[in-house]
Design a protein around this motif. Structure first.
Motif, PDB file in Angstrom:
ATOM      1  N   ALA A  40     -72.623 -40.627 -17.223  1.00  0.00           N
ATOM      2  CA  ALA A  40     -72.603 -39.259 -16.711  1.00  0.00           C
ATOM      3  C   ALA A  40     -71.706 -38.367 -17.565  1.00  0.00           C
ATOM      4  O   ALA A  40     -72.032 -37.209 -17.840  1.00  0.00           O
ATOM      5  N   ASP A  41     -70.576 -38.931 -18.000  1.00  0.00           N
ATOM      6  CA  ASP A  41     -69.663 -38.169 -18.858  1.00  0.00           C
ATOM      7  C   ASP A  41     -70.315 -37.838 -20.200  1.00  0.00           C
ATOM      8  O   ASP A  41     -70.182 -36.714 -20.712  1.00  0.00           O
ATOM      9  N   VAL A  42     -71.006 -38.823 -20.762  1.00  0.00           N
ATOM     10  CA  VAL A  42     -71.693 -38.587 -22.044  1.00  0.00           C
ATOM     11  C   VAL A  42     -72.765 -37.522 -21.878  1.00  0.00           C
ATOM     12  O   VAL A  42     -72.922 -36.633 -22.724  1.00  0.00           O
ATOM     13  N   LYS A  43     -73.514 -37.597 -20.786  1.00  0.00           N
ATOM     14  CA  LYS A  43     -74.552 -36.608 -20.523  1.00  0.00           C
ATOM     15  C   LYS A  43     -73.951 -35.210 -20.394  1.00  0.00           C
ATOM     16  O   LYS A  43     -74.511 -34.225 -20.893  1.00  0.00           O
ATOM     17  N   ARG A  73     -73.815 -30.773 -23.344  1.00  0.00           N
ATOM     18  CA  ARG A  73     -73.864 -29.314 -23.169  1.00  0.00           C
ATOM     19  C   ARG A  73     -72.965 -28.608 -24.170  1.00  0.00           C
ATOM     20  O   ARG A  73     -73.128 -27.416 -24.422  1.00  0.00           O
ATOM     21  N   PHE A  74     -71.990 -29.336 -24.746  1.00  0.00           N
ATOM     22  CA  PHE A  74     -71.004 -28.688 -25.605  1.00  0.00           C
ATOM     23  C   PHE A  74     -71.040 -29.188 -27.044  1.00  0.00           C
ATOM     24  O   PHE A  74     -70.135 -28.893 -27.821  1.00  0.00           O
ATOM     25  N   ARG A  82     -73.868 -31.372 -36.679  1.00  0.00           N
ATOM     26  CA  ARG A  82     -74.506 -32.671 -36.912  1.00  0.00           C
ATOM     27  C   ARG A  82     -73.547 -33.831 -36.637  1.00  0.00           C
ATOM     28  O   ARG A  82     -73.941 -34.849 -36.068  1.00  0.00           O
ATOM     29  N   ASN A  83     -72.273 -33.690 -37.043  1.00  0.00           N
ATOM     30  CA  ASN A  83     -71.315 -34.777 -36.866  1.00  0.00           C
ATOM     31  C   ASN A  83     -71.068 -35.071 -35.392  1.00  0.00           C
ATOM     32  O   ASN A  83     -71.017 -36.239 -34.976  1.00  0.00           O
ATOM     33  N   GLU A  84     -70.895 -34.019 -34.595  1.00  0.00           N
ATOM     34  CA  GLU A  84     -70.666 -34.214 -33.167  1.00  0.00           C
ATOM     35  C   GLU A  84     -71.890 -34.849 -32.501  1.00  0.00           C
ATOM     36  O   GLU A  84     -71.758 -35.685 -31.606  1.00  0.00           O
ATOM     37  N   THR A  85     -73.071 -34.444 -32.954  1.00  0.00           N
ATOM     38  CA  THR A  85     -74.302 -35.020 -32.397  1.00  0.00           C
ATOM     39  C   THR A  85     -74.388 -36.511 -32.688  1.00  0.00           C
ATOM     40  O   THR A  85     -74.750 -37.318 -31.823  1.00  0.00           O
TER      41      THR A  85
END
Length: 306
Positions: free
Chosen positions: A73-76, A80-81, A85-88
């Motif tokens: 749930a936290d990852v989901k 939103r934020f 590309r690196n964060e993705t």
């Protein structure tokens, strides 16, 4: 072992009614028993499926599953934020880790709750849940798309139509002019045999690679760039240059085609070339009229101070 996506795991996190226990009648309509699991799974007996159903319900509050569910749930929520590309990529890795933990916790908890549950049957069941969730998700997306399309059509139908003209005619009038294609320019010319047209087309494509033709085309392109931001009066002064480069291009192209197709007579070459020039000119004029209809001309001389 195939891993479950977030949707499937979230589905498994729901409490499941037992297959062989009658459900009490609540005030609202109760869900049908086993709605979170397929009614049957290929390779899994009814007995094993019933055990899996009961075990999943019994392990809903398992500490490891609860922790894995919270982590998913936290990852989901973090999606939103995410920016860049690196964060993705980091989030994808975190999700895979959390998903693996959820799968392992589910399998371990089920087999602990009921050691008679076969691991292979459990994996097949979880995979079947995945396929079921995918199918339902696709159907929901398709239904949403159809609804959105219907709403768009309804909104378009309510828009005022141009007075005295049907909507189809108005839409057709507003379509942008399409550039003339080489096939259109090199279409058959009346009075010229199909064999001569075939030879001309083949020679015309070869002529485009002629060094002299390419040089003159480059000169014409440069003239167009120079005239792009000139005033109307300055463009008129360049008219002679454009006419000269066009005449040079015609002469060089005909010479290159004649060299590539020596059995075509000069009269045939000029007749076909004249037809091509006429088609190109008509297409250019038609395109110019459509552009003029869309964008009103600026007052002469384009707002310049005298």
């Amino acid at each position: 072992m195939r891993l479950l996506p977030l949707l499937a795991l979230a589905l498994l996190a729901l409490p499941l009614p037992a297959a062989d226990e009658p459900a009490a009648k609540p005030a609202k309509k109760a869900p049908r028993a086993g709605t979170a699991l397929p009614e049957s799974v290929a390779g899994v007996t009814e007995e094993q499926l019933a055990k899996i159903r009961r075990a999943l319900m019994a392990t809903y509050g398992d500490e490891a599953i609860t922790a894995a569910r919270k982590r998913l749930a936290d990852v989901k929520e973090r999606t939103r934020f995410v920016k860049g590309r690196n964060e993705t990529e980091d989030l994808r890795l975190d999700f895979e880790t959390a998903r693996d933990a959820m799968v392992k916790a589910t399998i371990a908890a089920v087999q602990k709750a009921d050691p008679t549950v076969e691991k292979e049957a459990l994996v097949l069941t979880l995979n079947a849940v995945e396929e079921m969730v995918k199918k339902r998700s696709q159907e929901a997306a398709r239904a949403a798309q159809e609804k959105a399309s219907a709403e768009e059509r309804a909104a378009a139908a309510k828009q005022p139509k141009e007075e005295g003209k049907p909507a189809a005619e108005t839409a057709a009038k507003e379509e942008p002019a399409k550039p003339v294609s080489p096939a259109d320019l090199l279409a058959d010319v009346e009075g010229v045999s199909a064999e001569d047209m075939r030879k001309f087309r083949a020679a015309a494509f070869k002529a485009q690679r002629d060094p002299k033709v390419k040089e003159i085309k480059a000169k014409r392109t440069q003239l167009s760039k120079e005239a792009e931001f000139l005033s109307q009066e300055e463009k008129k002064n360049m008219r002679g240059d454009f006419e000269q480069v066009q005449a040079d291009l015609r002469k060089a192209t005909l010479a290159a085609i004649a060299q590539a197709a020596p059995d075509l007579s000069k009269e045939t070459l000029e007749k076909i070339y004249d037809a091509i020039e006429t088609r190109a000119r008509e297409a250019l004029e038609k395109s110019g009229k459509k552009k003029a209809a869309k964008t009103p001309l600026k007052p002469f001389p384009f707002g310049e101070k005298k």
